[in-house]
Design a protein around this motif. Structure first.
Motif, PDB file in Angstrom:
ATOM      1  N   PHE A   1    -123.098 -66.304 -81.465  1.00  0.00           N
ATOM      2  CA  PHE A   1    -124.076 -67.282 -80.767  1.00  0.00           C
ATOM      3  C   PHE A   1    -123.110 -68.518 -80.523  1.00  0.00           C
ATOM      4  CE2 PHE A   1    -127.183 -65.378 -83.746  1.00  0.00           C
ATOM      5  CZ  PHE A   1    -127.438 -64.163 -82.961  1.00  0.00           C
ATOM      6  N   GLY A   2    -123.065 -69.118 -79.259  1.00  0.00           N
ATOM      7  CA  GLY A   2    -122.160 -70.321 -78.882  1.00  0.00           C
ATOM      8  C   GLY A   2    -123.154 -71.327 -78.921  1.00  0.00           C
ATOM      9  N   LEU A   3    -122.804 -72.379 -79.529  1.00  0.00           N
ATOM     10  CA  LEU A   3    -123.501 -73.783 -79.445  1.00  0.00           C
ATOM     11  C   LEU A   3    -122.642 -74.850 -78.915  1.00  0.00           C
ATOM     12  CD1 LEU A   3    -125.010 -73.840 -83.223  1.00  0.00           C
ATOM     13  CD2 LEU A   3    -126.196 -73.031 -80.999  1.00  0.00           C
ATOM     14  N   ARG A   4    -123.260 -75.522 -77.775  1.00  0.00           N
ATOM     15  CA  ARG A   4    -122.411 -76.662 -77.387  1.00  0.00           C
ATOM     16  C   ARG A   4    -123.097 -78.040 -78.033  1.00  0.00           C
ATOM     17  NH1 ARG A   4    -117.624 -75.342 -75.340  1.00  0.00           N
ATOM     18  NH2 ARG A   4    -117.734 -73.678 -74.211  1.00  0.00           N
ATOM     19  N   LEU A   5    -122.608 -78.836 -78.832  1.00  0.00           N
ATOM     20  CA  LEU A   5    -122.997 -79.926 -79.618  1.00  0.00           C
ATOM     21  C   LEU A   5    -122.810 -81.433 -78.886  1.00  0.00           C
ATOM     22  CD1 LEU A   5    -121.844 -78.507 -82.833  1.00  0.00           C
ATOM     23  CD2 LEU A   5    -124.214 -78.212 -81.898  1.00  0.00           C
ATOM     24  N   PRO A   6    -123.970 -82.263 -78.943  1.00  0.00           N
ATOM     25  CA  PRO A   6    -123.692 -83.476 -78.581  1.00  0.00           C
ATOM     26  C   PRO A   6    -122.987 -84.493 -79.589  1.00  0.00           C
ATOM     27  CG  PRO A   6    -125.738 -83.208 -79.448  1.00  0.00           C
ATOM     28  CD  PRO A   6    -125.325 -82.030 -79.341  1.00  0.00           C
ATOM     29  N   PRO A   7    -122.551 -85.506 -79.176  1.00  0.00           N
ATOM     30  CA  PRO A   7    -122.199 -86.608 -80.172  1.00  0.00           C
ATOM     31  C   PRO A   7    -122.905 -86.860 -81.463  1.00  0.00           C
ATOM     32  CG  PRO A   7    -121.657 -87.396 -77.912  1.00  0.00           C
ATOM     33  CD  PRO A   7    -122.566 -86.301 -77.738  1.00  0.00           C
ATOM     34  N   ALA A   8    -124.353 -86.753 -81.065  1.00  0.00           N
ATOM     35  CA  ALA A   8    -125.371 -86.800 -82.307  1.00  0.00           C
ATOM     36  C   ALA A   8    -125.299 -85.827 -83.311  1.00  0.00           C
ATOM     37  CB  ALA A   8    -126.817 -87.195 -81.818  1.00  0.00           C
ATOM     38  N   VAL A   9    -124.697 -84.685 -82.871  1.00  0.00           N
ATOM     39  CA  VAL A   9    -124.645 -83.471 -83.969  1.00  0.00           C
ATOM     40  C   VAL A   9    -123.426 -83.067 -84.159  1.00  0.00           C
ATOM     41  CG1 VAL A   9    -125.726 -81.021 -84.113  1.00  0.00           C
ATOM     42  CG2 VAL A   9    -127.054 -82.650 -82.865  1.00  0.00           C
ATOM     43  N   ALA A  10    -123.079 -83.258 -85.484  1.00  0.00           N
ATOM     44  CA  ALA A  10    -121.741 -82.990 -85.828  1.00  0.00           C
ATOM     45  C   ALA A  10    -121.495 -81.185 -86.215  1.00  0.00           C
ATOM     46  CB  ALA A  10    -121.200 -83.438 -87.102  1.00  0.00           C
ATOM     47  N   PRO A  11    -120.360 -80.458 -85.985  1.00  0.00           N
ATOM     48  CA  PRO A  11    -120.570 -79.089 -86.297  1.00  0.00           C
ATOM     49  C   PRO A  11    -120.972 -78.894 -87.811  1.00  0.00           C
ATOM     50  CG  PRO A  11    -118.459 -79.948 -85.028  1.00  0.00           C
ATOM     51  CD  PRO A  11    -119.342 -81.014 -85.569  1.00  0.00           C
ATOM     52  N   GLN A  12    -120.929 -79.793 -88.626  1.00  0.00           N
ATOM     53  CA  GLN A  12    -120.863 -79.285 -90.262  1.00  0.00           C
ATOM     54  C   GLN A  12    -122.576 -79.226 -90.136  1.00  0.00           C
ATOM     55  OE1 GLN A  12    -118.405 -81.452 -88.823  1.00  0.00           O
ATOM     56  NE2 GLN A  12    -116.822 -80.208 -89.657  1.00  0.00           N
ATOM     57  N   ALA A  13    -122.989 -80.622 -89.702  1.00  0.00           N
ATOM     58  CA  ALA A  13    -124.364 -80.636 -89.944  1.00  0.00           C
ATOM     59  C   ALA A  13    -125.287 -79.463 -89.165  1.00  0.00           C
ATOM     60  CB  ALA A  13    -124.934 -81.973 -89.073  1.00  0.00           C
TER      61      ALA A  13
END
Length: 363
Positions: free
Chosen positions: A230-242
């Motif tokens: 599953f691939g996730l594209r994350l915005p500035p408000a969501v850190a990969p670790q979170a």
């Protein structure tokens, strides 16, 4: 200038260079730069590196020379070059090289321009960019990605890849129980539900995008296995670790599912008013264009180098990014010429300090 610049691009696109197989195109680019006065070499990561100038200002122009798979016959029709990598991203990289090659001596006495053709940008490793980030300490950074010759890309979303595997004993489908496929599907539904409520409301750049990249299922007669990516594209408000922590919590009770996370890339968005953006805006207007700021929902080597290089940065290059990875990838050579002209003017202005402000806009 235009003939040499176009021949550089044609030659680069004609050499296949899928991620991990860039040695031949790297040698070609190194040779082209060496023949035009660059200090050129292949570094430990396989990057093609060329530098010109000896001034105190260091400008790194980081492009990538690898491509995704897909054989597109290289051809030119009515001023348009077709071929894998023409847009993503040999066009931008070759525009960098051609522009730096065209800079006058006055610019070279005041700045050092380092062009890097990076390896494995299209792979999760981003090997070339990681190596460059440790090697160089630039004052200004240009990332070679298609933005359109009038476009200036300020940021990219982050990325997280979730690899989930469900394992359970085999059973007859007429009996009661949950299959490995059932549990993997439940895991995906929960990931998708989390993504839908995460991030910021309004606009694609602020939200979390989730897609299924791969699904597999198998059994040896005793054990069922189902695996998905599953691939996730994350915005500035969501850190990969979170994001990883939230997904682990959401799937904690699915004891048949094991999770592996890779590709922890943080979203980045740079300011739009600095010496670098001003120089590019002036140069675009001088070519008759209207500068347009953009942010992208994909990721690039900008995400990799941003934590190491906290300096003015933007992505620029000819081409329509909607053609990235497609069977119809192509680049109009007239647009490529304009991008080279824009870059040459902007880099020269940055070196001489001649671009602190813009001419007034016409009313």
């Amino acid at each position: 200038m235009w003939t040499e610049a176009r021949e550089l691009l044609r030659g680069a696109v004609a050499i296949p260079s899928v991620s991990g197989q860039e040695a031949e195109v790297a040698a070609y680019l190194q040779g082209w730069m060496a023949a035009r006065g660059f200090e050129a070499h292949i570094d430990e990561a396989g990057n093609a590196v060329g530098a010109r100038g000896h001034g105190p200002l260091t400008v790194v122009l980081l492009g990538h020379m690898d491509t995704v798979p897909g054989d597109i016959p290289v051809r030119e029709e009515e001023g348009v070059l077709y071929g894998r990598g023409a847009v993503d991203a040999k066009g931008p990289l070759c525009a960098f090289m051609a522009a730096v090659a065209a800079l006058p001596e006055t610019a070279l006495t005041r700045a050092r321009f380092v062009v890097i053709g990076a390896t494995e940008e299209e792979a999760p490793s981003s090997r070339g960019a990681h190596h460059a980030a440790r090697r160089w300490q630039p004052d200004l950074v240009l990332i070679g990605e298609p933005s359109g010759w009038e476009g200036l890309t300020l940021g990219y979303k982050g990325r997280l890849v979730v690899r989930a595997q469900a394992t359970c004993p085999n059973f007859h489908t007429a009996g009661e129980g949950r299959s490995a496929g059932d549990d993997l599907t439940e895991a995906w539904f929960r990931v998708r539900a989390w993504a839908a409520q995460a991030g910021e409301p309004g606009g694609v750049f602020g939200g979390v995008q989730a897609t299924v990249q791969d699904l597999q299922a198998s059994t040896d007669g005793l054990t069922q296995r189902a695996a998905g990516t599953f691939g996730l594209r994350l915005p500035p408000a969501v850190a990969p670790q979170a994001a990883e922590a939230a997904i682990r919590e959401a799937l904690a009770d699915l004891d048949t599912v094991t999770l592996t996370f890779v590709g922890h890339e943080t979203a980045v968005r740079h300011p739009k008013d600095n010496a670098l953006t001003r120089a590019l805006r002036v140069a675009i207007r001088a070519q008759g264009g209207t500068p347009v700021f953009k942010v992208k929902t994909g990721t690039s080597d900008m995400n990799v180098v941003a934590p190491h290089w906290p300096v003015p940065t933007l992505a620029y290059g000819p081409g329509d990014s909607a053609l990235d990875h497609t069977p119809n990838e192509h680049l109009a050579l007239a647009e490529y010429d304009r991008a080279v002209a824009v870059l040459t003017a902007a880099l020269g202005a940055l070196a001489t300090g001649a671009a602190p402000c813009e001419a007034p806009k016409a009313r």
